[in-house]
Design an enzyme around this catalytic site. Sequence first.
Site, PDB file in Angstrom:
ATOM      1  N   HIS A  35       0.844  -1.207   0.000  1.00 28.56           N
ATOM      2  CA  HIS A  35       0.000   0.000   0.000  1.00 28.56           C
ATOM      3  C   HIS A  35       0.876   1.254   0.000  1.00 28.56           C
ATOM      4  O   HIS A  35       0.600   2.220  -0.694  1.00 28.56           O
ATOM      5  CB  HIS A  35      -0.859   0.059   1.270  1.00 28.56           C
ATOM      6  CG  HIS A  35      -1.854  -1.045   1.400  1.00 28.56           C
ATOM      7  ND1 HIS A  35      -1.735  -2.049   2.326  1.00 28.56           N
ATOM      8  CD2 HIS A  35      -3.000  -1.297   0.721  1.00 28.56           C
ATOM      9  CE1 HIS A  35      -2.770  -2.860   2.233  1.00 28.56           C
ATOM     10  NE2 HIS A  35      -3.544  -2.446   1.258  1.00 28.56           N
ATOM     11  N   SER A 183       0.347  -8.816   1.434  1.00 30.28           N
ATOM     12  CA  SER A 183      -1.109  -8.814   1.514  1.00 30.28           C
ATOM     13  C   SER A 183      -1.499  -8.608   2.966  1.00 30.28           C
ATOM     14  O   SER A 183      -0.809  -9.103   3.867  1.00 30.28           O
ATOM     15  CB  SER A 183      -1.638 -10.177   1.040  1.00 30.28           C
ATOM     16  OG  SER A 183      -2.982 -10.347   1.458  1.00 30.28           O
TER      17      SER A 183
END
Length: 278
Positions: A35, A183
Amino acid sequence: MLISSVIDLQQQLSSLRKDKSIGFVPTMGALHEGHLSLVRQAKADSDVVVVSIFVNPTQFNNPDDLKNYPRDTENDIKKLELAGATIIFTPVEQEIYPEPDTRIFDFGAMDKVMEGFYRPGHFNGVAQVVDRLFKLVQPHTAFFGEKDFQQLAIIKALVAQENLPIRIVSCPIVREPDGLAMSSRNLLLSAAQRTHAPLICQTLKAAAAKVSSTTIPALKKWIQTTIDTDPVLETEYAEIVDARSLQPIVQWDEAEQVQLCAAVYAGSIRLIDNIRLK
Ligand code: PAF
């Protein structure tokens, strides 16, 4: 700046939008380097970076998955401030869905395969929330990771269908040192599962090296057997698809660009990964 209401968000953005480019990174929180790489890319590209944190209930086809999805907003905010996000948008469900969203999107064959097949309704929920967020934030550019390869294609299709003036930038998968694709779900892996999980990307990489010497059906079988021989991992699918249409192919020359996409369970934790084959 931390904002949780739609009205405050729109007020801030309406003045910024006059002379600044707006980059947007939608997330469901539990942020990791993947991210943050999107946020950095957005910062390099745009004047203002908006990051949303919203665990979208409509994209979960399994209620336990929604309940267990990792949440760590306090740490997320710290990470985003350090990474230089301008606005961190943390709405509650009522702000995004004042009324239930009953819209059904049509992505044709694209969402009938892979994630769309095994998680029915998932991409409709993704389209609902991303469309809402796009209409609230009205970014010039939005950033998505290639780990969710099919999601990226669906979002490009959504932008085209809805005629949204938004540029979609795709960013490469960020991996742990042992290769495991980053993840939020990796946080849910037990220590034992975590040691087995890198076999997924090792197998995808080894498969990519075999392309010139094997057929598609044989390669798919090899991938499945290699992963399923591991005592902890179980393949849900390993599909070789046209990277544009996402439709499975059986001959290498059927598509110009070919992607191998896989979903694998480590115990009850479902992990996805993908690699370009051609
Ligand atoms: O990729 C995700 O984290 C989510 O699917 C997204 C795009 C933020 C929509 O909820």
